[in-house]
Design a protein around this motif. Structure first.
Motif, PDB file in Angstrom:
ATOM      1  N   THR A 377       2.849  -3.757  15.954  1.00  0.00           N
ATOM      2  CA  THR A 377       1.456  -2.941  15.640  1.00  0.00           C
ATOM      3  C   THR A 377       1.015  -2.786  17.071  1.00  0.00           C
ATOM      4  N   GLU A 378       0.540  -4.216  17.538  1.00  0.00           N
ATOM      5  CA  GLU A 378      -0.155  -4.100  18.874  1.00  0.00           C
ATOM      6  C   GLU A 378       0.373  -3.143  20.051  1.00  0.00           C
ATOM      7  N   LEU A 379       1.704  -3.433  20.269  1.00  0.00           N
ATOM      8  CA  LEU A 379       2.440  -2.175  21.235  1.00  0.00           C
ATOM      9  C   LEU A 379       2.348  -1.002  21.032  1.00  0.00           C
ATOM     10  N   PHE A 380       2.287  -0.704  19.385  1.00  0.00           N
ATOM     11  CA  PHE A 380       2.562   0.584  18.946  1.00  0.00           C
ATOM     12  C   PHE A 380       1.261   1.433  19.123  1.00  0.00           C
ATOM     13  N   LEU A 381       0.190   0.578  19.205  1.00  0.00           N
ATOM     14  CA  LEU A 381      -1.253   1.444  19.031  1.00  0.00           C
ATOM     15  C   LEU A 381      -1.836   1.215  20.366  1.00  0.00           C
ATOM     16  N   LYS A 382      -1.050   0.499  21.389  1.00  0.00           N
ATOM     17  CA  LYS A 382      -1.445   0.593  22.681  1.00  0.00           C
ATOM     18  C   LYS A 382      -1.586   1.663  23.603  1.00  0.00           C
ATOM     19  N   ASP A 383      -0.262   2.521  23.477  1.00  0.00           N
ATOM     20  CA  ASP A 383      -0.174   3.954  24.202  1.00  0.00           C
ATOM     21  C   ASP A 383      -0.284   5.053  23.139  1.00  0.00           C
ATOM     22  N   GLN A 384      -1.765   5.548  23.073  1.00  0.00           N
ATOM     23  CA  GLN A 384      -1.629   6.671  22.035  1.00  0.00           C
ATOM     24  C   GLN A 384      -1.455   7.936  22.787  1.00  0.00           C
ATOM     25  N   ILE A 385      -0.993   8.821  22.080  1.00  0.00           N
ATOM     26  CA  ILE A 385      -1.095  10.255  22.278  1.00  0.00           C
ATOM     27  C   ILE A 385      -2.097  10.999  21.654  1.00  0.00           C
ATOM     28  N   PRO A 386      -3.024  11.379  22.520  1.00  0.00           N
ATOM     29  CA  PRO A 386      -4.424  11.998  21.779  1.00  0.00           C
ATOM     30  C   PRO A 386      -3.931  13.149  20.990  1.00  0.00           C
ATOM     31  N   ASN A 387      -4.585  13.142  19.506  1.00  0.00           N
ATOM     32  CA  ASN A 387      -4.174  14.050  18.649  1.00  0.00           C
ATOM     33  C   ASN A 387      -4.891  15.432  19.004  1.00  0.00           C
ATOM     34  N   THR A 388      -5.980  15.505  19.874  1.00  0.00           N
ATOM     35  CA  THR A 388      -6.379  16.733  20.340  1.00  0.00           C
ATOM     36  C   THR A 388      -5.514  17.502  21.457  1.00  0.00           C
ATOM     37  N   LEU A 389      -4.710  16.607  22.165  1.00  0.00           N
ATOM     38  CA  LEU A 389      -3.581  17.191  22.996  1.00  0.00           C
ATOM     39  C   LEU A 389      -2.344  17.609  22.138  1.00  0.00           C
ATOM     40  N   ALA A 390      -2.043  16.958  21.040  1.00  0.00           N
ATOM     41  CA  ALA A 390      -0.843  17.500  20.062  1.00  0.00           C
ATOM     42  C   ALA A 390      -1.441  18.813  19.525  1.00  0.00           C
ATOM     43  N   LEU A 391      -2.465  18.779  18.750  1.00  0.00           N
ATOM     44  CA  LEU A 391      -2.937  20.025  18.214  1.00  0.00           C
ATOM     45  C   LEU A 391      -3.184  21.097  19.163  1.00  0.00           C
ATOM     46  N   VAL A 396      -0.985  26.463  21.137  1.00  0.00           N
ATOM     47  CA  VAL A 396      -0.432  27.264  22.242  1.00  0.00           C
ATOM     48  C   VAL A 396       0.803  27.476  22.338  1.00  0.00           C
ATOM     49  N   ILE A 397       1.832  26.686  21.743  1.00  0.00           N
ATOM     50  CA  ILE A 397       3.303  26.993  21.476  1.00  0.00           C
ATOM     51  C   ILE A 397       3.452  27.954  20.492  1.00  0.00           C
ATOM     52  N   ALA A 398       2.346  28.089  19.366  1.00  0.00           N
ATOM     53  CA  ALA A 398       2.607  28.789  18.229  1.00  0.00           C
ATOM     54  C   ALA A 398       2.096  30.123  18.675  1.00  0.00           C
ATOM     55  N   VAL A 399       1.222  30.421  19.658  1.00  0.00           N
ATOM     56  CA  VAL A 399       0.927  31.661  19.825  1.00  0.00           C
ATOM     57  C   VAL A 399       2.019  32.173  20.728  1.00  0.00           C
ATOM     58  N   VAL A 400       2.562  31.503  21.612  1.00  0.00           N
ATOM     59  CA  VAL A 400       3.526  31.870  22.616  1.00  0.00           C
ATOM     60  C   VAL A 400       4.628  32.383  21.669  1.00  0.00           C
ATOM     61  N   LYS A 413       8.749  40.205  12.120  1.00  0.00           N
ATOM     62  CA  LYS A 413       7.329  40.828  12.700  1.00  0.00           C
ATOM     63  C   LYS A 413       6.460  39.804  12.921  1.00  0.00           C
ATOM     64  N   TRP A 414       5.414  39.928  13.886  1.00  0.00           N
ATOM     65  CA  TRP A 414       4.683  38.676  14.155  1.00  0.00           C
ATOM     66  C   TRP A 414       4.014  38.039  13.268  1.00  0.00           C
ATOM     67  N   TYR A 415       3.636  38.945  12.060  1.00  0.00           N
ATOM     68  CA  TYR A 415       3.057  38.014  10.972  1.00  0.00           C
ATOM     69  C   TYR A 415       3.980  37.306  10.260  1.00  0.00           C
ATOM     70  N   HIS A 416       5.247  37.734  10.167  1.00  0.00           N
ATOM     71  CA  HIS A 416       6.135  36.633   9.443  1.00  0.00           C
ATOM     72  C   HIS A 416       6.296  35.291  10.318  1.00  0.00           C
ATOM     73  N   VAL A 417       6.195  35.298  11.539  1.00  0.00           N
ATOM     74  CA  VAL A 417       6.210  33.998  12.257  1.00  0.00           C
ATOM     75  C   VAL A 417       4.762  33.342  12.192  1.00  0.00           C
ATOM     76  N   TYR A 421       4.325  29.635  10.800  1.00  0.00           N
ATOM     77  CA  TYR A 421       3.553  28.370  11.505  1.00  0.00           C
ATOM     78  C   TYR A 421       2.270  28.038  10.969  1.00  0.00           C
ATOM     79  N   VAL A 422       1.925  28.840   9.992  1.00  0.00           N
ATOM     80  CA  VAL A 422       0.726  28.126   9.295  1.00  0.00           C
ATOM     81  C   VAL A 422       1.206  27.234   8.225  1.00  0.00           C
ATOM     82  N   ILE A 423       2.469  27.464   7.683  1.00  0.00           N
ATOM     83  CA  ILE A 423       2.954  26.756   6.744  1.00  0.00           C
ATOM     84  C   ILE A 423       3.455  25.507   7.247  1.00  0.00           C
TER      85      ILE A 423
END
Length: 687
Positions: A377-391, A396-400, A413-417, A421-423
């Motif tokens: 647990t100590e090592l797993f929580l050490k190098d965090q990946i920021p949630n803001t970066l992930a979201l 960005v990838i969804a828009v592209v 169509k674009w609205y199908h995609v 991605y919302v679901i």
């Protein structure tokens, strides 16, 4: 023999102790040091090799066992050999080979070869082609056809394969630490990698690699030997009527496939028996009876591949079983997920303080935590990946993707995609939870719904079949990569590999797969001209199944032949009833109740590969009874050698086919009467 057994037993005793105390004196490298150039080079080599193997399995039956153990074992062997050779050469700056680096290799290889499965080359993507459309008996419609091409396949995979990685990042701590989900594949791989890096485990690993190499060579040689006898259609050992010619006509024969004997040794017994049982029910009972109704239930003058005939019953009854099994398991996982969330929230509200895993501080572990849990647990929580970066990356990838996917598939169509991605972030959550508590084909079970919904939304006249298949590909890409990364997070948690190195290696492996997998498929597609055709070496049965699911979604139930709907309803209900019986019977009795998903596979293809798998099961069963310790240690390497050798043989076979080199001999089997006619004909030609 006795000494080897004692060594295997010693390894098991060590595994039962505290793992992290064994490695307590070793420094854990930083996440950047875990991502070495040599690890990525070995990953690229193994990723290409495993992509060939997965592609072959994907284009034959679609049954793909977990290859994580093989990836971890071969990664350990190649990198440990690399470091030893450089050390002997006097290269003093060689960095020691660690279990974290081993985990990076395994993660990267599985991510790369996973694209060969989730890319849809044996399912939704190939199902768009004209070749599969002709088999379904449709009137040729250019709006519902998109033939394979290397450029658009690579582009599409790059667009849709990374979204799932970012969707899983915010939930990694909840799944791994808070819920402590098992993730069987990730846990088993972690135990394996940890054992490799102990003195006893390293010795065992060397013997396992040696065993894998022997069976690899034998399987490769056997594939080469068989090739000499396949000069025409229906020739060779794969057409050997081992149970008689009449049984052969109903697909009951042993085709001498080293691949599926190996798969049978890895897969649980109930899976192999279920496949064979499905073949007996369909090809042994149902299809012969329905064929007697030719001219009554369906016209007698139809094309052999027409969905209005016997093929329609084979395909749609199989789909009914798959959908019934998928619906039941999805609802079951959703129910368990919601229940787990409710229990977790109630537990947090009833405690005087929040659980320490929820607070993100590993300094004050709960009393239930062992030394291993605290360290991990100590090592797993050490190098965090920021949630803001992930979201942010997800957005960005969804828009592209929303902007570019409709240019690849103008029917979508674009609205199908956008709706997909919302679901998408909510949909695979249950999949990740399900994968965390058990094994199973979760990807296809949970990602097939866009075939029906988006296909019907787009409509038949506007290319609804292609739209449904493409939307299914978008969802499968998200679900597959998310599930793989969560399994790898579990492996990294148990080997003290940094979550950042796990994430980056998954991204690199996925990028490799987006190029390697389409290239491997393109090699198969050009080398074997009859790929996707019934009775060929690579029939790609799931492509026709997916195509017909899309047709069903667009055209409705009117596309079914007579009485087919009644049979589909019966088997849909039977799949739900069988699953319910498995859950109510308890673990011991459930081990003897078949799996509907496995039973559905031979309904279209035939039971011959089920016979191969059951022979593999029989070998494993006898071995387990005679020498359980050695069977546990060496059965996976034996099976992996059989699968890898036969799979890699397809590379030189493809090169020979592209070069125009044909086998010299045709070995074919005839009845006595047919043989007499052939002899008489040949005598007549001589005179």
């Amino acid at each position: 023999m006795a000494r080897r057994r004692e060594e295997v037993d010693d390894d098991e005793d060590e595994a039962s102790e505290s793992v992290e105390r064994v490695f307590e004196g070793r420094v854990v490298p930083g996440w950047r040091e875990q991502l070495t150039v040599r690890a990525l080079a070995v990953s690229a080599l193994l990723g290409a090799m495993f992509s060939v193997i997965v592609m072959k399995l994907n284009l034959t039956t679609g049954i793909i066992p977990s290859l994580n153990v093989s990836a971890g074992l071969l990664g350990f062997f190649l990198l440990s050999s690399w470091t030893k050779l450089l050390d002997k050469a006097g290269v003093a700056s060689v960095r020691p080979f660690t279990r974290q680096e081993n985990t990076v290799v395994q993660t990267c290889v599985v991510a790369c070869s996973g694209i060969a499965f989730s890319g849809g080359f044996g399912s939704y993507m190939f199902g768009m082609s004209e070749r599969i459309s002709e088999q379904s008996g449709e009137t040729l419609d250019e709006h519902n056809i998109k033939n394979p091409a290397l450029g658009w396949m690579i582009g599409f995979l790059f667009i849709v394969s990374f979204l799932g990685l970012f969707s899983v990042v915010p939930l990694r701590k909840i799944m791994i630490i808070d819920y402590k989900l098992i993730y069987p594949s990730g846990t088993a791989t972690a135990h394996l990698i940890n054992s490799f890096h102990t003195p006893q485990g390293a010795k065992l690993a060397k013997r396992q690699v040696r065993t894998l190499g022997k069976f690899f060579a034998g399987s490769f040689t056997w594939g080469f030997f068989q090739w000499f006898y396949t000069a025409g259609e229906g020739c060779g050992f794969m057409s050997f009527p081992t149970l008689g010619l009449e049984a052969y006509r109903q697909k009951f024969f042993f085709d001498f496939s080293a691949t599926y004997v190996g798969v049978g040794m890895i897969c649980p017994y109930i899976v192999n028996v279920s496949v064979l049982l499905g073949g007996v029910v369909s090809w042994g009972i149902m299809w012969p009876l329905i064929e007697q109704k030719k001219g009554d239930w369906y016209p007698a003058d139809l094309k052999p591949s027409s969905l209005r005939g016997i093929v329609g019953y084979r395909v749609f009854v199989s789909i009914a079983l798959i959908l019934g099994d998928g619906l039941y398991n999805f609802l079951k996982v959703m129910t368990k997920t919601v229940s787990a969330l409710v229990v977790q929230v109630r537990g947090m509200m009833s405690e005087p303080t929040l659980p320490i895993s929820g607070g993100g501080d590993a300094s004050f572990p709960t009393p239930e935590e062992t030394f291993d849990d605290k360290r991990r647990t100590e090592l797993f929580l050490k190098d965090q990946i920021p949630n803001t970066l992930a979201l942010g990356a997800y957005a960005v990838i969804a828009v592209v993707s929303i902007a570019t996917v409709p240019h690849i598939f103008h029917q979508l169509k674009w609205y199908h995609v956008a709706v997909s991605y919302v679901i998408a972030p909510c949909w695979p959550s249950a999949t990740r939870t399900g994968a965390g508590s058990r094994t199973g084909p979760w990807r296809r079970r949970t990602a097939s719904w866009p075939i029906f919904t988006v296909g019907a939304w787009a409509g038949a006249s506007d290319g609804g079949i292609i739209a449904g298949l493409a939307a299914c590909g978008v969802m499968i890409g998200i679900v597959s990569t998310a599930s793989d990364l969560t399994q790898d997070f579990k492996t990294g948690y148990m080997t003290l590999a940094s979550p950042r190195s796990m994430f980056v290696s998954q991204v690199i492996g996925t990028a490799m797969g987006c190029v390697i997998a389409p290239s491997v498929f393109w090699l198969f597609y050009n080398a074997f001209g009859d790929i996707g055709m019934p009775g060929s070496e690579y029939p790609s049965p799931n492509a026709l199944v997916y195509r017909n699911m899309a047709i069903l979604g667009v055209q409705g139930l009117g596309s079914l032949p007579r009485h087919c709907l009644d049979l589909c309803i019966a088997f849909f209900a039977a799949a739900i009833a069988i699953n319910l019986a498995r859950d109510l019977a308890g673990p011991r009795a459930a081990a003897y109740i078949p799996l509907p998903m496995a039973m559905a596979i031979p309904f279209y293809l035939g039971p011959y590969f089920g016979i191969d798998m059951c022979i593999g099961s029989l070998v494993r069963l006898v071995w387990d009874r005679l020498d359980p310790a050695r069977a546990k240690a060496f059965a996976p390497p034996v099976a992996s050698g059989l699968i890898c050798g036969d799979g890699i043989w397809t590379l030189p076979q493809s090169v020979l086919a592209l070069a125009g080199v044909k086998p010299p001999i045709c070995m074919k089997f005839l009845t006595r009467a047919a043989n007499a006619e052939v002899d008489a004909f040949l005598r007549g030609r001589r005179h």
